[in-house]
Scaffold this active site. Structure first.
Site, PDB file in Angstrom:
ATOM      1  N   SER A 775      -7.576  -1.481  -2.428  1.00 49.84           N
ATOM      2  CA  SER A 775      -6.384  -2.332  -2.367  1.00 49.84           C
ATOM      3  C   SER A 775      -5.870  -2.572  -0.957  1.00 49.84           C
ATOM      4  O   SER A 775      -4.895  -3.296  -0.759  1.00 49.84           O
ATOM      5  CB  SER A 775      -5.272  -1.749  -3.241  1.00 49.84           C
ATOM      6  OG  SER A 775      -4.792  -0.583  -2.666  1.00 49.84           O
ATOM      7  N   LYS A 818       4.097   0.580  -6.514  1.00 52.62           N
ATOM      8  CA  LYS A 818       4.011   0.012  -5.158  1.00 52.62           C
ATOM      9  C   LYS A 818       5.258  -0.804  -4.839  1.00 52.62           C
ATOM     10  O   LYS A 818       5.826  -0.711  -3.744  1.00 52.62           O
ATOM     11  CB  LYS A 818       2.768  -0.868  -5.055  1.00 52.62           C
ATOM     12  CG  LYS A 818       1.473  -0.041  -4.990  1.00 52.62           C
ATOM     13  CD  LYS A 818       0.265  -0.950  -4.983  1.00 52.62           C
ATOM     14  CE  LYS A 818      -1.021  -0.136  -4.874  1.00 52.62           C
ATOM     15  NZ  LYS A 818      -2.197  -0.977  -4.985  1.00 52.62           N
TER      16      LYS A 818
END
Ligand code: ADP
Length: 879
Positions: A775, A818
Site C-alpha cells: 500500500s 488508516k
C-alpha cells in the site's frame, strides 16, 4: 525294622569319623577312599547275599588330644596306628582313636558310581544300623580293617527279665509319654497324619530310644554316650532326657516365632486402629491431621468428583504414592500430579442463571461506550445460547488493535452468562507443549496452559479467552495451532488430551472466545472455526467519551480518589488524546490518566501533613513528656483521630477544594507533548518527502517516506526494515517515474536518464519497526516525483494505495484505521484508491466530515492532488 540278628564273630570295619550310627537308624554314605571302596567291593558288592559290616566311630586326632575319651583302645590303637601309616601311605604318624563299641549294619542298597578315567570307582551305600557290638580285636584285611566282636544285644530271656523290672517299666512309660508328646508337637507342626504314632505301638521301647535319638541333631559325645548305653535303663533315661530337651527346644523356637508374629500383628493392629481413628475424625469433621499429607490429598481427590475411569487411574497412582517414601525420587512429581488431578474442576461448574438479555445488554452498555454493532452481535450470540444452551455455535474472535476493548468484552460475556472468566495468553507460544503440556517423563514437566487455566479458575464451564491467537507460531517443537484446532472443535474437545494429564478432559462445557490483532496470521483452519468480529480503532471523539464515562471514574477509584478531589476537564482529556497518545485503542490514554491520578495522589499525601487540626484532635501528656517539658524542651505530640488516615485520602481532603488538572499540570506529569499538529508540516520541509497511511497490528498509522539523491552510479538504496513486497513496490515506483520522466517534466529531452551519475536512497523512518505490504506504492512515487521535481508535497495530505507498473491505483485494506490515523494526526486531505470508496461507510461520519477524501484511479490522479497547485508537469505546461 531289624529283628535281633546273629552276628558273625568277625566283621569288616568301616571307620566313621566323628559320627555314630545307632541301631535302627538308616544312613546313606558315599565311599571314595581306596580302603572303603575295597571293603565295599569285597564284603558287600561281590557277595551274593547282602553282607554285614561293622561301623566303628573314630575320633579326630585333634579332638582326641583335647578331650581324651575313656573309650579309646590305646594298645590296639598303637598297633593300628602303625598300620594306618601304611594304609594312608603317609610318612607322618597319624594317631587313629578307635571307639571300642560300634554298630553292626546291613546294606539296604548298593550302587556303583561311574568309573573315572583314572580307574577309580565310588560306591553309594545305604546302611541300616542293627545292633551294638564291642570290639575284641582289630586287625587288617588287605587295605581295610576287620574286628573280632561280641554282640551287645540282649537275648530274649534277658529281655523278659528286664521287662519285669518296675524301674524299667516306669522309665519306658516315661519315655513313651515323652515320645508321644514330641510326636504330637511335630505332627501338629508338620501336619503329618498319625503315622509316627504307629511306631510307638509296634517297636520295642529300647529300639525306639535309639531310633528317636538317631533323628536328633546331637553332639558326637552324646552320640557316643548313647552308643555306650548298653544297659536298657540307662539308655531309656538318656533317651528320655534327649527327647525332653528336643521338645524344649521346639517349644522355645515356637515361642520365639509366636513373639515375632505377635509383633507383626501389633503393627498391623496399629495401622488398623489409625485407619479407624481417621474415619472417626472424618465423620466428626475433626480434620486436624493436616500433617498427614497423603491423607489430605486423598480426601481432596475424593471430593474432586472425577469420572469413574479417571478416579481409577488416580487411585492407582495414589497407591503407588503411598508405597513411596517422601524422600524417594518421583514422590514429589507423583504428588504434584495427583494434586492437579484433585484440583481440576471435573464437575464443579458455576451455576448458569437464567439469561436475561435485557440485563446483559444493559451490562454491556454500561461497561462499553459505542461498539454498537459489536454489542448487537454479542447479544445475538447470547440469545442463541439462551434458546439452546448446548448450542455449539462458532467461537467468537474479536480482532482489532490493542486497547480497543476485546478482553473487556469477553469478560462482559462471562458476567452476562454468570460464568467465571479466565484468560489464556497465547502470545509468543511456539511450542505445542505450551498448549498440550509435557509428558510426565520429562523433568520439570507441566500441564499445558488450558489445563492450568482450568485449574486456576476452578470450574469446568468458564468463559475462556484465548488471547492473541494470531501470535502463535509453529517451529520444530510442533504446531500449537493444530492443538488449538482440537480445542475449538466441538467433536474433539470432549476428550482433550493433555500430555501431562494423560487422561482425557472434557472441554465441551467451556465457552471459548478468542482475540487477535490481525486476521492474516491466523491459520485458515483455525479461522474457519471462529466468527471474526472486527473492532476498529476509536475516533478521538469516541476516545474522549470513553475516557470521560469509563476510564476516569475507574482510574480515580483505583487510586483512592474521587471527583471531589480530582477533576480532569474534557479539554484536558482532549489534549491528552491529541498530544500524548496516538493509538487506535485507549490503553495509553488510560495509562496517561493513571499517571495524572498518581501525581494527584502524591499531592494529597503531601497536603495531608498540612491538614489543620480538627477539634477532636487530642493533645496528650505522658510522664516522659512532662519530664522533658520540665527540662524546658519544646515537645508537643498530636494524635490524629482514626477517621483521618492515608487509606482514605479523599475523606481527609473533603474540606479542601478539588484539584483541577490544567495544561501546566499535564506538562509537569506527562512531560512535553509527544505529538502535535505541526509535525507533518515540519517534517515535509524539503522536497522528496511524502506522507503515507499504513496499517499495522496497532491499527492505522501515518508513515513518512523520504527520498534523496546523491552522486552515484544509478543505484537504488532502501532502508527502514522493509519486507520483500515493499521493496518491490519501491522498484516499481522507480521504474514508473523513470519511464515517465520526460512526460512529467522531470528531465529534459536530452537527459532522459534520471539516474545518470546519481544514486537514489529511499528511507522509511521509524527504522526499528518492520514494514511490508503493497500500500506504499503511491506514496513512493509521490516522494520520487517530489525529489526529481524539487517541489514539496502538500503537508496536509496523506495517501495510501497500491500501484501497478502501468500506473493504475489498486485498492488496499484497513481503510477505516488508516483514515482514523490520518484524522488523529491532524491531516486534512486523504488520497485513497477509488475502489476503496465502499470502505468509507465504516468510518464515523464525524471523522469523515473533518476530512477531504480524494479518490484516485491512476497515479496521475494522486500526483495531481499531492502537490500544491496540481501535478508538476501541469505547472511546467502552464509556464
Ligand atoms: P484489548 O483486549 O483489545 O487489548 P482491553 O479490553 O484490555 O483491550 O481494553 C483496554 C482498556 O480500555 C480496558 O480497561 C477497557 O475497559 C477499556 N475500553 C476499551 N474499549 C472501551 C469502550 N468501548 N468502553 C469502555 N472502556 C473501554
Amino acid at each position: 525294622m531289624a529283628e535281633s540278628v546273629d552276628l558273625p564273630i568277625r566283621l569288616a570295619i568301616l571307620p566313621f569319623r566323628n559320627k555314630v550310627l545307632l541301631p535302627g537308624a538308616i544312613i546313606r554314605i558315599r565311599c571314595t577312599s581306596p580302603s572303603s571302596v575295597k571293603l565295599v567291593e569285597q564284603e558287600l558288592w561281590q557277595r551274593e547275599e547282602k553282607g554285614l559290616i561293622g561301623i566303628l566311630p573314630v575320633r579326630d586326632s585333634a579332638e582326641a588330644a583335647s578331650t581324651p575319651s575313656p573309650g579309646v583302645q590305646t594298645s590296639k590303637n598303637q598297633e593300628e596306628t602303625s598300620d594306618s601309616h601304611k594304609l594312608n601311605g603317609k610318612n607322618q604318624p597319624e594317631v587313629i582313636h578307635w571307639h571300642n563299641r560300634g554298630v553292626a549294619a546291613r546294606a539296604l542298597h548298593l550302587s556303583r558310581g561311574v568309573e573315572k578315567p583314572s580307574g577309580r570307582v565310588t560306591y553309594i551305600v545305604v546302611l541300616e544300623g542293627l545292633c551294638r557290638f564291642s570290639v575284641q580285636e582289630l586287625t587288617t584285611r588287605g587295605t581295610y580293617y576287620t574286628a573280632r566282636i561280641i554282640p551287645l544285644d540282649m537275648t530274649k530271656s534277658d529281655m523278659d527279665q528286664v521287662e519285669q523290672d518296675p524301674e524299667f517299666v516306669m522309665l519306658s512309660r516315661q519315655f513313651k509319654a515323652m515320645a508321644m508328646e514330641l510326636i504330637s508337637v511335630l505332627e501338629q507342626k508338620q501336619k503329618t497324619g498319625g503315622r509316627t504314632k504307629v511306631l510307638l505301638e509296634t517297636v520295642p521301647v529300647h529300639k525306639l530310644a535309639d531310633i528317636f535319638v538317631a533323628s536328633f541333631e546331637i553332639s558326637f559325645e552324646e552320640q557316643l554316650s548313647m552308643l555306650d548305653s548298653v544297659d536298657l535303663k540307662v539308655r531309656l533315661l538318656k533317651a528320655t532326657e534327649l527327647v525332653d530337651r528336643h521338645l524344649q527346644s521346639i517349644r522355645v523356637a515356637e515361642k520365639i516365632t509366636q513373639k515375632v508374629e505377635g509383633q507383626l500383628s501389633k503393627s498391623q493392629k496399629e495401622f488398623l486402629l489409625r485407619q479407624q481413628m481417621r474415619a472417626i475424625k472424618e465423620e466428626l469433621g475433626d480434620n486436624d491431621d493436616e500433617d498427614d499429607d497423603v491423607a489430605t490429598l486423598e480426601r481432596k481427590m475424593k471430593a474432586a468428583g472425577m469420572p469413574p475411569n479417571i478416579w481409577k487411574h488416580a487411585q492407582r497412582e495414589l497407591r503407588r504414592l503411598k508405597k513411596m517414601q517422601p524422600q524417594q525420587p518421583g514422590y514429589n512429581s507423583s504428588h504434584v500430579y495427583l494434586d492437579l488431578l484433585a484440583d481440576l474442576p471435573w464437575q464443579k461448574a458455576s451455576e448458569e442463571h437464567e439469561l436475561d438479555l435485557k440485563a446483559a445488554k444493559d451490562h454491556l452498555d454500561s461497561d462499553h461506550y459505542g461498539l454498537v454493532k459489536i454489542k448487537h452481535r454479542i447479544i445475538e450470540y447470547l440469545a442463541v445460547r439462551k434458546l439452546k444452551p448446548d448450542a455449539r455455535g462458532p467461537v467468537l474472535c474479536f480482532v482489532g488493535p490493542p486497547g480497543v476493548g476485546k478482553t473487556s468484552l469477553a469478560s462482559s460475556i462471562a458476567t452476562a452468562l454468570g460464568r467465571k472468566f479466565v484468560r489464556i495468553s497465547l502470545g509468543g507460544v511456539k511450542d505445542e507443549a505450551d498448549i498440550r503440556g509435557h509428558r510426565r517423563t520429562y523433568i520439570g514437566s507441566m500441564p499445558g496452559r488450558l489445563i492450568d487455566g482450568l485449574k486456576r479458575v476452578g470450574v469446568c464451564n468458564p468463559v475462556m479467552l484465548l488471547d492473541e491467537i494470531d501470535k502463535t507460531g509453529s517451529d520444530v517443537r510442533g504446531d500449537p495451532a493444530s492443538a488449538l484446532l482440537e480445542v475449538l472443535d466441538p467433536e474433539q474437545n470432549k476428550t482433550f488430551n493433555d500430555h501431562y494429564l494423560n487422561v482425557p478432559y472434557d472441554l465441551s462445557k467451556v465457552i471459548f472466545v478468542a482475540t487477535a490483532n490481525r486476521v492474516q496470521p491466523v491459520p485458515p483452519p483455525l479461522l474457519d472455526r471462529m466468527e471474526v468480529i472486527e473492532l476498529p480503532g476509536y475516533t478521538p471523539e469516541e476516545k474522549l467519551n470513553i475516557a470521560m464515562r469509563h476510564l476516569i471514574p475507574r482510574v480515580l477509584d483505583q487510586h483512592g480518589l474521587n471527583f471531589d478531589f480530582l477533576q480532569i476537564p474534557e479539554a484536558m482529556v482532549k489534549l491528552v488524546i491529541q498530544r500524548y497518545t496516538r493509538e487506535a485503542g485507549v490503553r495509553n490514554l488510560e495509562r496517561n490518566l493513571a499517571a495524572i491520578a498518581r501525581a494527584a495522589a502524591v499531592r494529597v499525601a503531601e497536603r495531608e501533613h498540612a491538614i489543620p487540626l480538627s477539634k477532636d484532635v487530642q493533645q496528650i501528656a505522658s510522664p516522659l513528656l512532662e519530664s522533658r517539658l520540665a527540662d524546658g524542651a519544646d515537645v508537643e505530640m498530636e494524635i490524629i483521630p482514626m477517621g483521618v488516615n492515608n487509606h482514605d485520602i479523599s475523606q481527609a481532603l473533603r474540606i479542601t477544594s478539588p484539584l483541577v488538572v490544567d495544561e501546566a499540570m499535564l506538562e509537569k506529569v506527562l512531560g512535553p507533548p509527544r505529538y502535535d499538529d505541526r509535525e507533518t508540516a515540519d517534517r515535509i520541509a524539503t522536497p522528496g518527502i511524502s506522507v503515507g497511511l499504513v496499517w499495522t497490528a496497532f491499527g492505522g498509522e501515518v508513515q513518512f517516506v523520504e527520498a534523496t539523491a546523491m552522486v552515484g552510479k544509478g543505484d537504488l538504496h532502501l532502508t527502514g526494515q522493509l519486507g520483500d513486497v515493499i521493496k518491490e513496490s519501491a522498484q516499481i515506483a522507480m521504474t514508473w517515474v523513470r519511464a515517465r520522466a520526460t512526460q512529467l517534466k522531470l528531465a529534459t529531452a536530452e537527459e532522459t536518464n534520471l539516474l545518470e551519475g546519481r544514486d537514489i536512497h529511499i528511507h522509511f523512518p521509524a527504522g526499528a519497526i518492520p514494514k511490508d505490504g503493497p500500500s506504499a506504492g503511491v506514496t513512493l512515487v509521490t516522494a520520487l516525483v517530489s525529489l526529481f521535481s524539487q517541489r514539496k508535497v502538500r503537508t496536509d495530505t496523506a495517501m495510501t494505495g497500491e500501484m501497478t507498473l502501468r500506473g493504475s491505483v489498486l485498492p488496499v485494506g484497513g481503510i477505516k484505521d488508516k483514515v482514523l490515523a490520518a484524522h488523529q494526526y491532524g491531516i486534512k486531505r486523504v488520497i485513497l484508491p477509488e475502489r476503496n470508496l465502499k470502505d468509507l461507510a465504516e468510518v464515523p461520519s464525524a471523522v469523515l466530515s473533518s476530512l477531504e477524501i480524494l479518490l484516485a484511479k491512476q497515479m496521475e490522479d494522486v500526483l495531481e492532488q499531492a502537490f500544491e497547485g496540481g501535478c508538476p508537469w501541469r505547472q511546467h505546461s502552464k509556464l
